[in-house]
Design an enzyme around this catalytic site. Structure first.
Site, PDB file in Angstrom:
ATOM      1  N   HIS A   1       0.661  -1.650  -6.295  1.00  0.00           N
ATOM      2  CA  HIS A   1       1.975  -2.214  -5.968  1.00  0.00           C
ATOM      3  C   HIS A   1       2.279  -3.408  -6.872  1.00  0.00           C
ATOM      4  O   HIS A   1       3.385  -3.524  -7.411  1.00  0.00           O
ATOM      5  CB  HIS A   1       2.000  -2.615  -4.489  1.00  0.00           C
ATOM      6  CG  HIS A   1       3.330  -3.101  -4.017  1.00  0.00           C
ATOM      7  ND1 HIS A   1       3.553  -4.418  -3.688  1.00  0.00           N
ATOM      8  CD2 HIS A   1       4.501  -2.440  -3.808  1.00  0.00           C
ATOM      9  CE1 HIS A   1       4.814  -4.547  -3.293  1.00  0.00           C
ATOM     10  NE2 HIS A   1       5.405  -3.368  -3.355  1.00  0.00           N
TER      11      HIS A   1
ATOM     12  N   ASP B   1       7.822  -0.052  -3.423  1.00  0.00           N
ATOM     13  CA  ASP B   1       7.519  -0.321  -2.017  1.00  0.00           C
ATOM     14  C   ASP B   1       7.240   0.964  -1.248  1.00  0.00           C
ATOM     15  O   ASP B   1       6.332   1.019  -0.412  1.00  0.00           O
ATOM     16  CB  ASP B   1       8.668  -1.092  -1.366  1.00  0.00           C
ATOM     17  CG  ASP B   1       8.777  -2.531  -1.849  1.00  0.00           C
ATOM     18  OD1 ASP B   1       7.917  -2.979  -2.632  1.00  0.00           O
ATOM     19  OD2 ASP B   1       9.730  -3.213  -1.429  1.00  0.00           O
TER      20      ASP B   1
END
Length: 138
Positions: free
Chosen positions: A63, A105
């Site tokens: 991420h 996300d």
């Protein structure tokens, strides 16, 4: 529980889509699962360095790498649109930056949900001492 949520957001400094990211995580797990990742391993939470401690921490590493690739888009500030279709999170943005951040996300929320079995409470609030190794390349 709402008060706890507000306090936590103040403590970690809510930025644009952090609330949205939290909701995506909760969509793939149980409510308020986001709190487990506020400070976990070497990469879940603010910043990151060293070697990811487990598959959960690796989700956060990936991420962070994804956010690094969309840096010009201010990924921590951008707000995006998303929805659910047949139980799957779908990013609903035509703007390049919003779509890219939403995808970062979305993928991380799915990864965390798929690796919840690797979560180790011993890595919560892990001292940076254990994350001193040279960071991997994205």
């Amino acid at each position: 529980m709402r008060t706890l949520w507000i306090v936590a957001m103040c403590l970690i400094g809510v930025e644009g889509n952090l609330f949205q990211f939290a909701r995506l995580i909760d969509a793939k797990q149980e409510a308020f699962s986001f709190f487990k990742y506020i400070s976990y391993g070497c990469y879940c939470g603010w910043g990151g360095q060293g070697t990811p401690k487990d598959a959960t921490d690796r989700c956060c590493f990936v991420h962070d790498c994804c956010y690094a690739r969309v840096k010009g888009c201010n990924p921590k500030l951008v707000e995006y649109s998303y929805g659910y279709r047949t139980g799957k999170i779908v990013c609903e943005n035509y703007n390049r930056c919003k779509r890219a951040v939403c995808e970062c996300d979305r993928v991380a929320a799915i990864c965390l949900g798929q690796n919840v079995n690797t979560y180790n409470k011993g890595y919560m609030f892990l001292s940076s001492y254990y994350c001193r190794q040279k960071s991997e390349q994205c």
